[in-house]
Design a protein around this motif. Sequence first.
Motif, PDB file in Angstrom:
ATOM      1  N   ALA A 160      11.266   6.402  -8.244  1.00 43.23           N
ATOM      2  CA  ALA A 160      10.938   7.206  -6.682  1.00 43.23           C
ATOM      3  C   ALA A 160      10.596   5.554  -6.305  1.00 43.23           C
ATOM      4  O   ALA A 160      10.448   5.618  -4.412  1.00 43.23           O
ATOM      5  CB  ALA A 160       9.096   8.508  -6.870  1.00 43.23           C
ATOM      6  N   VAL A 161      10.252   4.714  -6.485  1.00 47.97           N
ATOM      7  CA  VAL A 161       9.623   4.102  -5.291  1.00 47.97           C
ATOM      8  C   VAL A 161      10.769   2.745  -5.201  1.00 47.97           C
ATOM      9  O   VAL A 161      11.645   2.118  -4.637  1.00 47.97           O
ATOM     10  CB  VAL A 161       8.337   3.088  -5.980  1.00 47.97           C
ATOM     11  CG1 VAL A 161       7.051   3.696  -5.749  1.00 47.97           C
ATOM     12  CG2 VAL A 161       8.282   2.114  -7.413  1.00 47.97           C
ATOM     13  N   ALA A 162      12.283   2.568  -6.446  1.00 49.19           N
ATOM     14  CA  ALA A 162      12.363   1.837  -6.537  1.00 49.19           C
ATOM     15  C   ALA A 162      13.834   1.225  -5.358  1.00 49.19           C
ATOM     16  O   ALA A 162      13.828  -0.172  -5.099  1.00 49.19           O
ATOM     17  CB  ALA A 162      13.914   1.805  -7.841  1.00 49.19           C
ATOM     18  N   GLU A 187       0.775  -1.004   0.332  1.00 46.19           N
ATOM     19  CA  GLU A 187       0.158   0.189  -0.011  1.00 46.19           C
ATOM     20  C   GLU A 187       0.548   1.564  -0.181  1.00 46.19           C
ATOM     21  O   GLU A 187       0.945   2.131  -0.987  1.00 46.19           O
ATOM     22  CB  GLU A 187      -0.884   0.296   1.176  1.00 46.19           C
ATOM     23  CG  GLU A 187      -2.084   1.258   1.387  1.00 46.19           C
ATOM     24  CD  GLU A 187      -2.666   1.412   0.266  1.00 46.19           C
ATOM     25  OE1 GLU A 187      -3.096   2.365  -0.235  1.00 46.19           O
ATOM     26  OE2 GLU A 187      -3.342   0.449  -0.282  1.00 46.19           O
ATOM     27  N   ARG A 188       1.905   1.199   0.858  1.00 51.31           N
ATOM     28  CA  ARG A 188       2.644   2.773   1.084  1.00 51.31           C
ATOM     29  C   ARG A 188       3.177   2.853  -0.453  1.00 51.31           C
ATOM     30  O   ARG A 188       3.668   4.139  -0.585  1.00 51.31           O
ATOM     31  CB  ARG A 188       3.948   2.301   1.229  1.00 51.31           C
ATOM     32  CG  ARG A 188       4.815   3.708   2.026  1.00 51.31           C
ATOM     33  CD  ARG A 188       5.374   3.482   3.624  1.00 51.31           C
ATOM     34  NE  ARG A 188       6.879   1.904   3.482  1.00 51.31           N
ATOM     35  CZ  ARG A 188       6.851   0.831   3.844  1.00 51.31           C
ATOM     36  NH1 ARG A 188       5.660   0.446   4.312  1.00 51.31           N
ATOM     37  NH2 ARG A 188       7.901  -0.143   3.148  1.00 51.31           N
ATOM     38  N   LEU A 189       3.953   1.263  -1.534  1.00 49.97           N
ATOM     39  CA  LEU A 189       4.892   1.658  -2.337  1.00 49.97           C
ATOM     40  C   LEU A 189       3.858   1.703  -2.829  1.00 49.97           C
ATOM     41  O   LEU A 189       4.484   3.453  -4.221  1.00 49.97           O
ATOM     42  CB  LEU A 189       5.177   0.308  -2.802  1.00 49.97           C
ATOM     43  CG  LEU A 189       7.075   0.273  -2.012  1.00 49.97           C
ATOM     44  CD1 LEU A 189       6.937  -1.105  -2.250  1.00 49.97           C
ATOM     45  CD2 LEU A 189       7.799   0.620  -1.854  1.00 49.97           C
ATOM     46  N   ALA A 190       2.516   1.417  -3.126  1.00 48.82           N
ATOM     47  CA  ALA A 190       1.394   2.584  -4.079  1.00 48.82           C
ATOM     48  C   ALA A 190       1.433   3.672  -4.205  1.00 48.82           C
ATOM     49  O   ALA A 190       1.098   4.062  -5.790  1.00 48.82           O
ATOM     50  CB  ALA A 190       0.057   0.590  -4.428  1.00 48.82           C
ATOM     51  N   LEU A 239      11.412  -0.927  -2.890  1.00 51.84           N
ATOM     52  CA  LEU A 239      10.776  -1.948  -3.289  1.00 51.84           C
ATOM     53  C   LEU A 239      11.014  -3.454  -2.464  1.00 51.84           C
ATOM     54  O   LEU A 239       9.465  -4.467  -1.692  1.00 51.84           O
ATOM     55  CB  LEU A 239      11.019  -2.785  -4.524  1.00 51.84           C
ATOM     56  CG  LEU A 239      10.935  -1.620  -5.798  1.00 51.84           C
ATOM     57  CD1 LEU A 239      11.637  -1.872  -6.883  1.00 51.84           C
ATOM     58  CD2 LEU A 239       9.688  -1.362  -5.826  1.00 51.84           C
ATOM     59  N   ARG A 240      11.811  -3.418  -1.012  1.00 54.86           N
ATOM     60  CA  ARG A 240      11.953  -4.745  -0.442  1.00 54.86           C
ATOM     61  C   ARG A 240      11.857  -4.202   1.268  1.00 54.86           C
ATOM     62  O   ARG A 240      12.655  -4.983   1.913  1.00 54.86           O
ATOM     63  CB  ARG A 240      13.171  -5.169  -0.994  1.00 54.86           C
ATOM     64  CG  ARG A 240      12.972  -6.279  -2.357  1.00 54.86           C
ATOM     65  CD  ARG A 240      11.333  -7.240  -2.118  1.00 54.86           C
ATOM     66  NE  ARG A 240      10.971  -7.282  -3.534  1.00 54.86           N
ATOM     67  CZ  ARG A 240       9.848  -8.805  -3.784  1.00 54.86           C
ATOM     68  NH1 ARG A 240       9.214  -9.268  -2.198  1.00 54.86           N
ATOM     69  NH2 ARG A 240       9.345  -9.140  -4.639  1.00 54.86           N
ATOM     70  N   ASP A 241      11.692  -3.127   0.939  1.00 55.71           N
ATOM     71  CA  ASP A 241      12.018  -2.603   2.484  1.00 55.71           C
ATOM     72  C   ASP A 241      11.133  -2.942   3.665  1.00 55.71           C
ATOM     73  O   ASP A 241       9.928  -3.440   3.143  1.00 55.71           O
ATOM     74  CB  ASP A 241      11.319  -0.993   2.683  1.00 55.71           C
ATOM     75  CG  ASP A 241      12.898  -0.583   2.370  1.00 55.71           C
ATOM     76  OD1 ASP A 241      13.953  -1.099   2.019  1.00 55.71           O
ATOM     77  OD2 ASP A 241      12.955   1.497   2.529  1.00 55.71           O
ATOM     78  N   GLU A 263       1.742   8.626  -6.338  1.00 59.79           N
ATOM     79  CA  GLU A 263       1.706  10.215  -6.804  1.00 59.79           C
ATOM     80  C   GLU A 263       2.775  10.786  -7.071  1.00 59.79           C
ATOM     81  O   GLU A 263       2.823  12.518  -7.145  1.00 59.79           O
ATOM     82  CB  GLU A 263       1.811  10.538  -4.273  1.00 59.79           C
ATOM     83  CG  GLU A 263       0.780  10.348  -3.982  1.00 59.79           C
ATOM     84  CD  GLU A 263       0.835  10.504  -2.209  1.00 59.79           C
ATOM     85  OE1 GLU A 263       2.151  10.546  -1.953  1.00 59.79           O
ATOM     86  OE2 GLU A 263      -0.048  10.465  -1.220  1.00 59.79           O
ATOM     87  N   THR A 264       3.835  10.538  -7.003  1.00 59.36           N
ATOM     88  CA  THR A 264       4.522  10.684  -8.151  1.00 59.36           C
ATOM     89  C   THR A 264       4.372  11.089  -9.792  1.00 59.36           C
ATOM     90  O   THR A 264       4.289  12.109  -9.630  1.00 59.36           O
ATOM     91  CB  THR A 264       5.688   9.568  -8.139  1.00 59.36           C
ATOM     92  OG1 THR A 264       6.254   9.878  -7.223  1.00 59.36           O
ATOM     93  CG2 THR A 264       7.042  10.361  -8.699  1.00 59.36           C
TER      94      THR A 264
END
Length: 376
Positions: free
Chosen positions: A369-371, A283-286, A374-376, A291-292
């Motif tokens: 922006a998300v790269a 959800e956070r990544l999406a 991705l696995r945090d 938003e970006t």
Amino acid sequence: MFITANFDSGNIEVINAESEDAIELQIRRDNQSDFYQWFHFKLYGEIGTEHVMHITNASTSAYPDGWKDYSAVASYDRETWFRVPCEYDGKTFTIRHTLEQESVYFAYFAPYSYERHQDLIHWAQQSSLVEHVLLGQTLDGRDMNLLVIGEPDDSKQKIWVTARQHPGESMAEWFVEGMLGRLLDDADGAARKLLQNNVFYVVPNMNPDGSVRGHLRTNAVGTNLNREWAAPSLEKSPEVYYVLNAMQETGVDLYLDIHGDENLPYNFVAGCEGVPCYDERHERLATQFKETLLAITPEFQVEQGYEVDAKGEANLTVASNAVAERFDCLSFTLEMPFKDNANLPDEDFGWSANRSAQLGADVLSAVYAVANNLRD
């Protein structure tokens, strides 16, 4: 006057062409399938004469609401595709055009030819950043091409992009062309930075057989590839079989599946909220991804789109859902319109090949922006 569709991605059947102002046509169904909506044909006629073409089976097509507020595209040089006057009365879709030259092409959207597809693959192959992989062959014997961009390394994240599972959605390959143009641009800092820590795996055309045959939605034997991701087979869906096997070998950290929507006049993404593994990380990544993209282009929006599945209720035969669940990764289906972007309309061209390519380039900023997270 003469009408033909005897070429790459051609699709139309002539019922009656005795009079220029009452031409009757119908769209041919996908092979071994009831799907149809894509058309692409060439008309020869007298310069200065208005030609009125009626597609008589429009109301029983795959997406009859797609004809509402839609205008066909036409081209004299197969490079510039412009919108022409059209109307839909609930049964018949009518195209009107006065010839300015001896012949003209009409299509449901700007075609992306198989020749251009091969040009794209071999243009990309020239880059030292690219490895061109032959995954296998389709049922009609065409190549399934994969472009691996960046130096593969177990420590790097794997970003997969597939396009045109539904062959009539040609805007998807225009999108990929724009994305590749930016990703392979040595002067683009974001692209260079992305390739330091990520490898891109890009399939520009998931359905070359359907593309050449002039299909809307299926492959050579009438299979809807975007319902095959739970259990693809070499007999029905080798395209998905080969790609899913390659994904299994590399892993997937982000997946984008590029499509076009017949009904909705907007650009949007459909997420994987309905898969069992979906959690706060997804959800956070999406949210960050969307938003970006909202911040960098007015072509994208989040108000209009598909209904969101409840958790656990996603259709796991669909690519974005199946990949999200199998690899526990962020995954989107990205949709573009056949009509126009209602939030930023262009009366002359509507949503177009050029705008699709620009969106492909812009989406790399959202990936950037998300790269790192991705696995945090």
